[in-house]
Design a protein around this motif. Sequence first.
Motif, PDB file in Angstrom:
ATOM      1  N   TYR A 203       0.825  -1.202   0.000  1.00 29.16           N
ATOM      2  CA  TYR A 203       0.000   0.000   0.000  1.00 29.16           C
ATOM      3  C   TYR A 203       0.863   1.258   0.000  1.00 29.16           C
ATOM      4  O   TYR A 203       0.569   2.220  -0.692  1.00 29.16           O
ATOM      5  CB  TYR A 203      -0.949  -0.007   1.206  1.00 29.16           C
ATOM      6  CG  TYR A 203      -2.154   0.867   0.976  1.00 29.16           C
ATOM      7  CD1 TYR A 203      -3.371   0.321   0.575  1.00 29.16           C
ATOM      8  CD2 TYR A 203      -2.070   2.250   1.128  1.00 29.16           C
ATOM      9  CE1 TYR A 203      -4.472   1.126   0.333  1.00 29.16           C
ATOM     10  CE2 TYR A 203      -3.159   3.056   0.892  1.00 29.16           C
ATOM     11  CZ  TYR A 203      -4.365   2.492   0.493  1.00 29.16           C
ATOM     12  OH  TYR A 203      -5.441   3.296   0.253  1.00 29.16           O
ATOM     13  N   GLU A 204       1.961   1.184   0.775  1.00 34.83           N
ATOM     14  CA  GLU A 204       2.883   2.322   0.808  1.00 34.83           C
ATOM     15  C   GLU A 204       3.438   2.608  -0.576  1.00 34.83           C
ATOM     16  O   GLU A 204       3.558   3.754  -0.991  1.00 34.83           O
ATOM     17  CB  GLU A 204       4.060   2.033   1.748  1.00 34.83           C
ATOM     18  CG  GLU A 204       3.715   2.195   3.210  1.00 34.83           C
ATOM     19  CD  GLU A 204       4.923   2.053   4.109  1.00 34.83           C
ATOM     20  OE1 GLU A 204       6.059   2.086   3.594  1.00 34.83           O
ATOM     21  OE2 GLU A 204       4.725   1.905   5.318  1.00 34.83           O
TER      22      GLU A 204
ATOM     23  N   LEU B 188       0.855   4.110  -2.737  1.00 33.10           N
ATOM     24  CA  LEU B 188       0.697   5.488  -2.306  1.00 33.10           C
ATOM     25  C   LEU B 188       1.765   6.379  -2.933  1.00 33.10           C
ATOM     26  O   LEU B 188       1.482   7.486  -3.416  1.00 33.10           O
ATOM     27  CB  LEU B 188       0.841   5.517  -0.781  1.00 33.10           C
ATOM     28  CG  LEU B 188       0.173   6.640  -0.034  1.00 33.10           C
ATOM     29  CD1 LEU B 188      -1.329   6.535  -0.181  1.00 33.10           C
ATOM     30  CD2 LEU B 188       0.563   6.575   1.423  1.00 33.10           C
ATOM     31  N   MET B 189       2.987   5.876  -2.924  1.00 31.92           N
ATOM     32  CA  MET B 189       4.077   6.663  -3.501  1.00 31.92           C
ATOM     33  C   MET B 189       3.873   6.856  -5.001  1.00 31.92           C
ATOM     34  O   MET B 189       4.255   7.874  -5.557  1.00 31.92           O
ATOM     35  CB  MET B 189       5.419   5.984  -3.227  1.00 31.92           C
ATOM     36  CG  MET B 189       5.838   6.087  -1.769  1.00 31.92           C
ATOM     37  SD  MET B 189       7.557   5.617  -1.553  1.00 31.92           S
ATOM     38  CE  MET B 189       7.420   4.476  -0.226  1.00 31.92           C
ATOM     39  N   ARG B 190       3.246   5.845  -5.623  1.00 32.71           N
ATOM     40  CA  ARG B 190       2.944   6.012  -7.050  1.00 32.71           C
ATOM     41  C   ARG B 190       1.926   7.133  -7.248  1.00 32.71           C
ATOM     42  O   ARG B 190       2.053   7.933  -8.168  1.00 32.71           O
ATOM     43  CB  ARG B 190       2.391   4.706  -7.631  1.00 32.71           C
ATOM     44  CG  ARG B 190       3.389   3.579  -7.779  1.00 32.71           C
ATOM     45  CD  ARG B 190       4.411   3.848  -8.862  1.00 32.71           C
ATOM     46  NE  ARG B 190       3.809   4.148 -10.153  1.00 32.71           N
ATOM     47  CZ  ARG B 190       3.340   3.228 -10.988  1.00 32.71           C
ATOM     48  NH1 ARG B 190       3.408   1.950 -10.676  1.00 32.71           N
ATOM     49  NH2 ARG B 190       2.830   3.586 -12.137  1.00 32.71           N
ATOM     50  N   THR B 191       0.924   7.202  -6.356  1.00 34.52           N
ATOM     51  CA  THR B 191      -0.070   8.273  -6.517  1.00 34.52           C
ATOM     52  C   THR B 191       0.537   9.643  -6.271  1.00 34.52           C
ATOM     53  O   THR B 191       0.033  10.645  -6.736  1.00 34.52           O
ATOM     54  CB  THR B 191      -1.271   8.105  -5.557  1.00 34.52           C
ATOM     55  OG1 THR B 191      -0.816   8.341  -4.220  1.00 34.52           O
ATOM     56  CG2 THR B 191      -1.887   6.737  -5.652  1.00 34.52           C
TER      57      THR B 191
ATOM     58  N   LEU C 271      -4.882  -0.010  -4.001  1.00 39.51           N
ATOM     59  CA  LEU C 271      -5.560   1.067  -3.288  1.00 39.51           C
ATOM     60  C   LEU C 271      -6.999   0.678  -2.958  1.00 39.51           C
ATOM     61  O   LEU C 271      -7.489   0.934  -1.870  1.00 39.51           O
ATOM     62  CB  LEU C 271      -5.553   2.358  -4.122  1.00 39.51           C
ATOM     63  CG  LEU C 271      -4.204   3.058  -4.258  1.00 39.51           C
ATOM     64  CD1 LEU C 271      -4.318   4.244  -5.195  1.00 39.51           C
ATOM     65  CD2 LEU C 271      -3.690   3.523  -2.893  1.00 39.51           C
TER      66      LEU C 271
ATOM     67  N   GLY D  86      -7.066  -1.678  -0.132  1.00 46.32           N
ATOM     68  CA  GLY D  86      -6.379  -1.226   1.085  1.00 46.32           C
ATOM     69  C   GLY D  86      -7.352  -0.810   2.141  1.00 46.32           C
ATOM     70  O   GLY D  86      -7.035  -0.726   3.296  1.00 46.32           O
TER      71      GLY D  86
END
Lengths: 411, 218
Positions: A310-311, A314-317, A408, A411
Amino acid sequence: MIFKIAIKNIFNKPLNFLLGWLLLTVSVGIISLLLLVQQQIEQQFTNDIKGVDMVLGAKGSPLQMILSAVYHIDAPTGNIKYAEAQVWMKHPFVESAIPLAYGDSYKSYSVLGTTTAYLDKYSATIKEGKLYANNFEVVVGSTAANILKLKLGDTFFGTHGDKEGGEVHKAHHYVVTGILKPSGSIIDNLIVGNIESVWQMHEHHEEKKAVNGVAVKEEEDPNEADELKQQEITAVLLKFRNPMAQIQLPRIINSSTNMMAAMPAIEINRLFSLLGIGIDTLKKMAWGIMILSALSVFITLFNALKDSKYELALMRTMGGSRARLMLLVLLESMLLCLSGFICGIILSRTVLYFLSKQAQSDYHFSFKNFTLQLPEEGYLFFITLAVGIAAALIPAIKAYRLNISKTLANG
Amino acid sequence: MDEANKQVNMLQTKNLHFSYNTDTSFQFPDISCANSDALLITGSSGKGKTTLLHLLAGILKPTSGNININDTDITTLKANKLDHYRGQHIGMVFQQSHFVASLSVLDNVVLAQYLSGRKRNSKEALVLLESLGVASQKNKKPSQLSIGQQQRLSIARALVNNPAVLLADEPTSSLDDENCFAVARLLQQQAVQFNTALVIVTHDSRLKQIFKQSIALS
């Protein structure tokens, strides 16, 4: 920043990474220690036989004779008649010959009777005091002087044999007249005097001794030259003038006299190849441990990825590219392996330090080189990094191909 | 000031269609949202709310149709360009606040600056945390924050790059009434302050009391 995240990720859950790091440290430590030990033993041993083409001594094990005559880490094979040895010492093929008489020791440090040619051969020079001039005067090698705490003018009794606790020769005592500069050779660990001292020391009980069954004359001979003829020495170090001698002399001596000739280079090669089997086995074990560490790092990263999916999404978003996330996973593994490598190198030096102390007291051999062993440890470094990359490859590819939408949404 | 308050369409979609497979496909109504405006997209689950949000964020590629964000059609962008564009022009807030657990509160905001390709500026990040009332927690780990604080932190993270569009996925569903309205007002207020188009997808009907414009997916 990626670097910072990688480090923080490792320290956030240090226990997860502990096993992989530990295995890597141990494997790098073992390999690097073996490199250091092997390299220094070989260097020291090869260094000490420089200029010794052949050793002449009593019949027995050739390796034992070399170990005792050149390195003083084994008992002598016996004694030979000086007169008989001289036939070969004066042989036209022989450039130089150094007679050695030994077998006594002081607190396990060998007392060697020889000529000054021996000191010259190892380019030993006097640090303080002067060279021995009379019987029972000796110069002491730097390491031996240090450890035995011998100073100029000190006196001591020799002990029969090379171990402590042997029979003490109380008839005469030795006087220290000089301390030698460190030479990096075997002479640092020796106490050196003239041959006559050794002869005189043993005159009174030679009858009892009867080394290796060689009958020893009893009564004193008034004739000096005749006495010399009957005197015994332990070994002779010879250097050849003519390469032909390499082939001819040992064969003739071994077949037609009751003495033995051995080539140090051959014996030492044999010893190294025997040692090599042990070292190779240990090295293979260390490589095995390294493979285990790679596996452990892989499992750690693989499991961590489940939690950090998930992290990563998140970094991709936030605009992080696939390549950057892949780099993050690779970096974590490589940092871990890098620290394993550094700690392994430190570990090997620490162990070597204690090993050296032990070896000095047991074998009078010390390891002095703690520097980085290039190129071998350079290769080890790259192999360690490669292990880091290999362990992280599958997790990194998984990070690269991560489906952010799905991650995501779940998640 | 006039320039900043001028209303332009930050977000506009046209004939958006997406299919996971032959059985599951969505045809979305055209939507548009101007800066400082807020658009609520509602619908019960299975109607493609999250799919639409992911399309708008460029996380999913539509089967057909266009998405214009700040005059750029993101459906034409290639993978790396799209990641970069998303980082610079789109901020995202999720139902459950997820963070990089090993980094501090402040570093999580700085990370958003870094990943978008901008210069890291922790002063600017700190000012933002200050305005959202979580500056005093800057050195803590995100997991040590309360849920309300976490949601404010994720809003700070989404806004730190001055995005053209702020996308929020169920930002209030897990909050009680009080926090729900606080977060909703905060989002609205920040959208105005940052001159950002705010799009919220939710099934939380409480939000209809606050946001006037809404589209229901069916």
